[in-house]
Design a protein around this motif. Structure first.
Motif, PDB file in Angstrom:
ATOM      1  N   ARG A 110      38.542  19.256 -12.104  1.00 40.27           N
ATOM      2  CA  ARG A 110      37.469  18.485 -11.766  1.00 40.27           C
ATOM      3  C   ARG A 110      37.083  18.961 -10.347  1.00 40.27           C
ATOM      4  NH1 ARG A 110      36.758  12.292 -13.375  1.00 40.27           N
ATOM      5  NH2 ARG A 110      34.788  12.658 -12.964  1.00 40.27           N
ATOM      6  N   ASN A 111      37.275  20.292  -9.748  1.00 35.88           N
ATOM      7  CA  ASN A 111      36.894  20.846  -8.885  1.00 35.88           C
ATOM      8  C   ASN A 111      35.853  21.879  -8.852  1.00 35.88           C
ATOM      9  OD1 ASN A 111      39.086  19.586  -6.833  1.00 35.88           O
ATOM     10  ND2 ASN A 111      40.634  20.998  -8.051  1.00 35.88           N
ATOM     11  N   VAL A 112      34.709  21.792  -8.043  1.00 29.97           N
ATOM     12  CA  VAL A 112      33.685  22.831  -8.357  1.00 29.97           C
ATOM     13  C   VAL A 112      33.353  23.238  -6.791  1.00 29.97           C
ATOM     14  CG1 VAL A 112      32.088  20.652  -8.268  1.00 29.97           C
ATOM     15  CG2 VAL A 112      31.348  22.884  -9.335  1.00 29.97           C
ATOM     16  N   LYS A 113      32.794  24.521  -6.938  1.00 29.49           N
ATOM     17  CA  LYS A 113      32.455  25.292  -5.858  1.00 29.49           C
ATOM     18  C   LYS A 113      31.246  26.003  -5.922  1.00 29.49           C
ATOM     19  CE  LYS A 113      34.131  28.492  -2.170  1.00 29.49           C
ATOM     20  NZ  LYS A 113      35.247  29.106  -1.716  1.00 29.49           N
ATOM     21  N   ALA A 114      30.268  25.909  -4.970  1.00 25.38           N
ATOM     22  CA  ALA A 114      28.987  26.704  -5.423  1.00 25.38           C
ATOM     23  C   ALA A 114      28.951  27.622  -4.074  1.00 25.38           C
ATOM     24  CB  ALA A 114      27.819  26.063  -5.376  1.00 25.38           C
ATOM     25  N   HIS A 115      29.022  28.906  -4.318  1.00 23.84           N
ATOM     26  CA  HIS A 115      28.864  29.859  -3.180  1.00 23.84           C
ATOM     27  C   HIS A 115      27.389  30.587  -3.018  1.00 23.84           C
ATOM     28  CE1 HIS A 115      30.428  33.799  -0.909  1.00 23.84           C
ATOM     29  NE2 HIS A 115      29.316  32.990  -0.376  1.00 23.84           N
ATOM     30  N   VAL A 116      26.645  29.869  -2.218  1.00 19.69           N
ATOM     31  CA  VAL A 116      25.291  30.442  -2.359  1.00 19.69           C
ATOM     32  C   VAL A 116      24.958  31.550  -1.467  1.00 19.69           C
ATOM     33  CG1 VAL A 116      22.937  29.709  -1.669  1.00 19.69           C
ATOM     34  CG2 VAL A 116      24.652  27.915  -2.524  1.00 19.69           C
ATOM     35  N   LEU A 117      24.657  32.874  -2.238  1.00 20.84           N
ATOM     36  CA  LEU A 117      24.494  34.297  -1.643  1.00 20.84           C
ATOM     37  C   LEU A 117      22.995  33.916  -1.093  1.00 20.84           C
ATOM     38  CD1 LEU A 117      26.029  36.332  -4.461  1.00 20.84           C
ATOM     39  CD2 LEU A 117      27.148  35.371  -2.313  1.00 20.84           C
ATOM     40  N   SER A 118      22.062  33.278  -1.628  1.00 26.23           N
ATOM     41  CA  SER A 118      20.727  33.215  -1.081  1.00 26.23           C
ATOM     42  C   SER A 118      20.096  32.178  -1.754  1.00 26.23           C
ATOM     43  CB  SER A 118      19.933  34.539  -1.201  1.00 26.23           C
ATOM     44  OG  SER A 118      19.778  34.844  -2.593  1.00 26.23           O
ATOM     45  N   GLY A 119      19.076  31.542  -1.176  1.00 27.81           N
ATOM     46  CA  GLY A 119      18.325  30.387  -1.584  1.00 27.81           C
ATOM     47  C   GLY A 119      19.114  29.031  -1.596  1.00 27.81           C
ATOM     48  N   CYS A 120      18.690  28.012  -2.332  1.00 28.23           N
ATOM     49  CA  CYS A 120      19.018  26.477  -2.107  1.00 28.23           C
ATOM     50  C   CYS A 120      19.486  26.089  -3.443  1.00 28.23           C
ATOM     51  CB  CYS A 120      17.705  25.668  -1.664  1.00 28.23           C
ATOM     52  SG  CYS A 120      17.027  26.397  -0.049  1.00 28.23           S
ATOM     53  N   VAL A 121      20.563  25.214  -3.387  1.00 31.01           N
ATOM     54  CA  VAL A 121      21.337  24.822  -4.552  1.00 31.01           C
ATOM     55  C   VAL A 121      21.444  23.173  -4.098  1.00 31.01           C
ATOM     56  CG1 VAL A 121      22.366  26.697  -5.347  1.00 31.01           C
ATOM     57  CG2 VAL A 121      23.685  25.010  -4.016  1.00 31.01           C
ATOM     58  N   THR A 122      21.328  22.084  -5.073  1.00 36.53           N
ATOM     59  CA  THR A 122      21.890  20.910  -5.008  1.00 36.53           C
ATOM     60  C   THR A 122      23.242  20.653  -5.844  1.00 36.53           C
ATOM     61  OG1 THR A 122      19.754  20.195  -4.304  1.00 36.53           O
ATOM     62  CG2 THR A 122      21.283  18.498  -5.011  1.00 36.53           C
ATOM     63  N   ILE A 134      29.027  26.191   0.082  1.00 39.19           N
ATOM     64  CA  ILE A 134      29.186  27.181   1.236  1.00 39.19           C
ATOM     65  C   ILE A 134      28.179  28.126   0.944  1.00 39.19           C
ATOM     66  CG2 ILE A 134      31.646  26.866   1.559  1.00 39.19           C
ATOM     67  CD1 ILE A 134      31.984  29.754   0.564  1.00 39.19           C
ATOM     68  N   SER A 135      27.586  28.624   2.055  1.00 42.38           N
ATOM     69  CA  SER A 135      26.562  29.552   1.759  1.00 42.38           C
ATOM     70  C   SER A 135      26.568  30.708   2.947  1.00 42.38           C
ATOM     71  CB  SER A 135      24.978  28.872   2.236  1.00 42.38           C
ATOM     72  OG  SER A 135      24.938  28.632   3.712  1.00 42.38           O
ATOM     73  N   ASP A 136      25.870  31.782   2.550  1.00 41.02           N
ATOM     74  CA  ASP A 136      25.965  33.224   3.481  1.00 41.02           C
ATOM     75  C   ASP A 136      25.321  32.777   4.816  1.00 41.02           C
ATOM     76  OD1 ASP A 136      27.795  34.223   2.008  1.00 41.02           O
ATOM     77  OD2 ASP A 136      26.343  35.788   1.242  1.00 41.02           O
ATOM     78  N   ASN A 144      33.135  13.640  -1.123  1.00 38.50           N
ATOM     79  CA  ASN A 144      34.191  12.702  -1.296  1.00 38.50           C
ATOM     80  C   ASN A 144      34.443  12.361  -2.849  1.00 38.50           C
ATOM     81  OD1 ASN A 144      36.001  10.639  -0.974  1.00 38.50           O
ATOM     82  ND2 ASN A 144      35.127   9.499   0.622  1.00 38.50           N
ATOM     83  N   PRO A 145      35.596  12.618  -3.395  1.00 44.12           N
ATOM     84  CA  PRO A 145      35.711  12.247  -4.706  1.00 44.12           C
ATOM     85  C   PRO A 145      35.723  10.690  -5.140  1.00 44.12           C
ATOM     86  CG  PRO A 145      37.880  12.908  -3.679  1.00 44.12           C
ATOM     87  CD  PRO A 145      36.773  13.276  -2.723  1.00 44.12           C
ATOM     88  N   ALA A 146      35.972   9.926  -4.115  1.00 42.17           N
ATOM     89  CA  ALA A 146      35.859   8.347  -4.132  1.00 42.17           C
ATOM     90  C   ALA A 146      34.507   7.841  -4.872  1.00 42.17           C
ATOM     91  CB  ALA A 146      36.067   7.826  -2.955  1.00 42.17           C
ATOM     92  N   ALA A 147      33.520   8.635  -4.605  1.00 39.72           N
ATOM     93  CA  ALA A 147      32.169   8.084  -5.273  1.00 39.72           C
ATOM     94  C   ALA A 147      31.086   9.313  -5.755  1.00 39.72           C
ATOM     95  CB  ALA A 147      31.778   7.114  -3.969  1.00 39.72           C
ATOM     96  N   ASP A 148      30.293   8.846  -6.340  1.00 42.34           N
ATOM     97  CA  ASP A 148      29.121   9.799  -6.562  1.00 42.34           C
ATOM     98  C   ASP A 148      28.538  10.530  -5.590  1.00 42.34           C
ATOM     99  OD1 ASP A 148      29.773   9.202  -9.245  1.00 42.34           O
ATOM    100  OD2 ASP A 148      27.936   8.210  -9.787  1.00 42.34           O
ATOM    101  N   ALA A 149      28.273  11.695  -5.434  1.00 40.82           N
ATOM    102  CA  ALA A 149      27.863  12.422  -4.215  1.00 40.82           C
ATOM    103  C   ALA A 149      27.096  13.610  -4.280  1.00 40.82           C
ATOM    104  CB  ALA A 149      29.080  12.815  -3.220  1.00 40.82           C
ATOM    105  N   SER A 150      26.390  13.908  -3.472  1.00 43.21           N
ATOM    106  CA  SER A 150      25.587  15.358  -3.842  1.00 43.21           C
ATOM    107  C   SER A 150      25.456  15.988  -2.552  1.00 43.21           C
ATOM    108  CB  SER A 150      24.069  14.801  -3.937  1.00 43.21           C
ATOM    109  OG  SER A 150      23.459  14.183  -3.063  1.00 43.21           O
ATOM    110  N   LEU A 151      25.277  17.295  -2.274  1.00 40.00           N
ATOM    111  CA  LEU A 151      25.161  18.316  -1.318  1.00 40.00           C
ATOM    112  C   LEU A 151      23.958  19.243  -1.590  1.00 40.00           C
ATOM    113  CD1 LEU A 151      28.967  19.435  -0.808  1.00 40.00           C
ATOM    114  CD2 LEU A 151      27.663  18.021   0.760  1.00 40.00           C
ATOM    115  N   ASN A 152      23.361  19.492  -0.488  1.00 39.28           N
ATOM    116  CA  ASN A 152      22.285  20.421  -0.532  1.00 39.28           C
ATOM    117  C   ASN A 152      22.304  21.410   0.797  1.00 39.28           C
ATOM    118  OD1 ASN A 152      19.247  21.704   0.126  1.00 39.28           O
ATOM    119  ND2 ASN A 152      19.012  20.665  -2.017  1.00 39.28           N
ATOM    120  N   ASN A 153      22.234  22.754   0.557  1.00 37.79           N
ATOM    121  CA  ASN A 153      22.406  23.414   1.548  1.00 37.79           C
ATOM    122  C   ASN A 153      21.074  23.598   2.249  1.00 37.79           C
ATOM    123  OD1 ASN A 153      21.617  25.358  -0.692  1.00 37.79           O
ATOM    124  ND2 ASN A 153      21.709  26.757   0.644  1.00 37.79           N
ATOM    125  N   CYS A 154      20.219  23.362   1.786  1.00 39.28           N
ATOM    126  CA  CYS A 154      18.809  23.568   2.698  1.00 39.28           C
ATOM    127  C   CYS A 154      18.466  22.254   3.401  1.00 39.28           C
ATOM    128  CB  CYS A 154      17.778  24.246   1.737  1.00 39.28           C
ATOM    129  SG  CYS A 154      18.358  25.836   1.164  1.00 39.28           S
TER     130      CYS A 154
END
Length: 204
Positions: A110-122, A134-136, A144-154
């Motif tokens: 249950r590890n996930v990684k999004a490498h953003v080459l261009s644009g935006c993700v959540t 991570i993004s270029d 944090n795996p202790a709770a639901d969470a979200s990340l947006n590079n933009c």
């Protein structure tokens, strides 16, 4: 003669039953001792793609639409007015905006990684999962795996610009403008005093 024959049949029958019982016990014992230990396999996680209006997007250079399987290491690319979501089940989901290119990797832990080459993700992760974006363009974030969470590079606010050579001073107008303002204020304050010290020529 008949009695002896009957006794012989009984002895043979008893011997056969004894032999069958022995064989059965040996088979049962071997079955208990040789059975391999049961192993618990982690459920396999496969991402599922959903696209806006079922429009196809690019996955590893090939066209893919809603329902396509997204394996770890896939490169997903959306065009103008295209967006997509990859459902990762117990891990969470990755939402991909238009005009975006991203490499998605994940594992059974249950590890996930999004490498953003261009644009935006959540990236949205569920409790117990660890996500990283991570993004270029320099963005790096981890959930944090202790709770639901979200990340947006933009969504990160840009750092404020450092003061330029003409910035600073009063209201950010610059030092030169600030000095001019104070000089004018001082002149205005002293003007009445100057006229008070010089009587009018018409006075007797």
């Amino acid at each position: 003669m008949d009695q002896k024959r009957r006794n012989g049949f009984r002895a043979v029958a008893a011997l056969v039953m004894f032999s069958i019982a022995q064989v059965g016990l040996q088979v049962a014992f071997a079955d208990r001792t040789s059975k391999p230990a049961a192993t618990t396999l982690a459920p396999q996680i496969i991402g599922r793609l959903t696209t806006k209006n079922n429009q196809p997007v690019s996955v590893n250079g090939l066209s893919a639409a809603t329902g396509a399987s997204i394996l770890t290491g896939a490169t997903i690319e959306t065009g103008n007015d295209q967006s997509a979501t990859v459902d990762l089940g117990p891990i969470g989901a990755l939402e991909i905006d238009q005009n975006t290119r991203v490499v998605l990797t994940y594992d059974e832990q249950r590890n996930v990684k999004a490498h953003v080459l261009s644009g935006c993700v959540t990236l949205r992760t569920r409790s117990g999962a660890t996500g990283e974006v991570i993004s270029d363009q320099g963005f790096t974030g981890k959930t944090n795996p202790a709770a639901d969470a979200s990340l947006n590079n933009c969504s990160a606010k840009p750092a404020p610009l450092p003061p330029g050579p003409d910035q600073g001073g009063l209201f950010g107008l610059g030092r030169a403008a600030t000095i001019a303002i104070f000089a004018a204020a001082g002149a205005a304050a002293t003007t009445p005093l100057f006229f008070d010290d010089n009587p009018s020529p018409s006075a007797p």
